[in-house]
Write an enzyme that holds these catalytic residues in place. Structure first.
Site, PDB file in Angstrom:
ATOM      1  N   HIS A 166      -4.431 -12.094  23.127  1.00 18.63           N
ATOM      2  CA  HIS A 166      -4.892 -12.254  21.754  1.00 18.63           C
ATOM      3  C   HIS A 166      -5.307 -10.895  21.198  1.00 18.63           C
ATOM      4  O   HIS A 166      -5.743 -10.022  21.959  1.00 18.63           O
ATOM      5  CB  HIS A 166      -6.135 -13.149  21.718  1.00 18.63           C
ATOM      6  N   CYS A 253     -14.468 -15.107  22.738  1.00 24.53           N
ATOM      7  CA  CYS A 253     -13.840 -16.449  22.646  1.00 24.53           C
ATOM      8  C   CYS A 253     -14.779 -17.614  22.902  1.00 24.53           C
ATOM      9  O   CYS A 253     -14.410 -18.757  22.664  1.00 24.53           O
ATOM     10  CB  CYS A 253     -12.639 -16.566  23.569  1.00 24.53           C
TER      11      CYS A 253
END
Ligand code: CIR
Length: 265
Positions: A166, A253
């Site tokens: 990501h 996250c």
């Protein structure tokens, strides 16, 4: 208000199934108790940083659901329910809907169609960067641009190197005009106009850090990054991330963060 000024967060407890979460290195088996300990320490750090934390119950059917950043985006102006790119994570968005509706008057939905993971979205003062990755495709990023425009936010679509899961696995906004990132990501040119602090070689994963108000949460296993950031005058709180790192995850996250000043929560 600065983009890293927050007073609220949503987290989700890890289920015992977390050990079956997605990971590129199938040799390093994560341990449930270790993940749960790291998560507990993380939530304490969020509270110590001044956040009101809404803790959602574990979802055993969704091993990666502790990584709440991926199925949604949150802002003072409202929330956006995303469409995670991994098939095993797709239904995490539905599971997040209730919590978002409790906290936000406006909850936009990307709905059916192409995928976007919240981990690919980096909010900066000028614009919201959306990184194309294995989880976030162009059509999804374009749908997200439209949703962000409804919330009055400008977005820019950027390419992330294939080696990065990501965008925020390898980049974080640490000051209003300063990012911490890896040499590989800096090479993409997406941070022109920003001051860039590079993670030392071998500590690339340290870039998955998070600034909250005046403190920077950073993994404790990255001594050279810690020295570098301390040298630049940042106030740090170091946290263990060894177990969540086995699941290709880090500090950004595990929470959705926002400032509720302009919401009517
Ligand atoms: C996954 O592969 O989806 C999880 N095991 C890790 C997700 C980490 N999320 C993030 O970097 N935003």
């Amino acid at each position: 208000m600065r983009v890293f000024d927050f007073d609220h967060a949503i987290v989700r407890l890890p289920g015992r199934s977390v050990i079956h979460g997605l990971r590129h290195d199938t040799q390093a088996l994560p341990d449930y108790d270790g993940v749960a300990d790291e998560h507990r320490t993380y939530v304490s750090a969020l509270r110590d940083a001044g956040l009101d934390v809404d803790t959602l119950p574990p979802l055993e059917d969704f091993p990666d659901s502790v990584f709440v950043e991926d199925p949604a985006l949150v802002f003072s102006e409202g929330a956006i329910l995303l469409r995670p790119g991994a098939a095993s994570r797709r239904h995490e968005a539905e599971e997040m809907r209730g919590a978002l509706r409790r906290h936000f008057h406006r909850v936009l939905e990307l709905g059916e169609g192409a995928c976007v993971d919240g981990g690919d979205v980096l909010v900066t003062p000028m614009s919201v960067l959306i990184g194309l990755s294995k989880r976030t495709v162009l059509e999804g990023a374009q749908a997200l641009c439209r949703a962000l425009a409804e919330l009055g936010r400008q977005a820019r679509i950027v390419e992330t190197p294939g080696s990065v899961l990501h965008l925020k696995s390898a980049a974080a906004l640490i000051g209003e005009d300063t990012v911490v990132t890896t040499r590989a990501l800096e090479g993409s040119g997406m941070f022109s106009g920003f001051k860039v602090l590079l993670t030392p070689p071998g500590e690339e994963a340290a870039a998955n850090l998070v600034r909250i108000n005046d403190v920077v949460l950073v993994g404790s296993g990255y001594p050279r990054t810690i020295d570098m950031l301390t040298g630049h005058g940042f106030e740090l709180r170091t946290l263990p991330v060894g177990e969540v790192a086995k699941l290709d995850a880090g500090l950004s996250c595990m929470s959705l963060r926002w400032h509720a000043a302009r919401t009517a929560a």
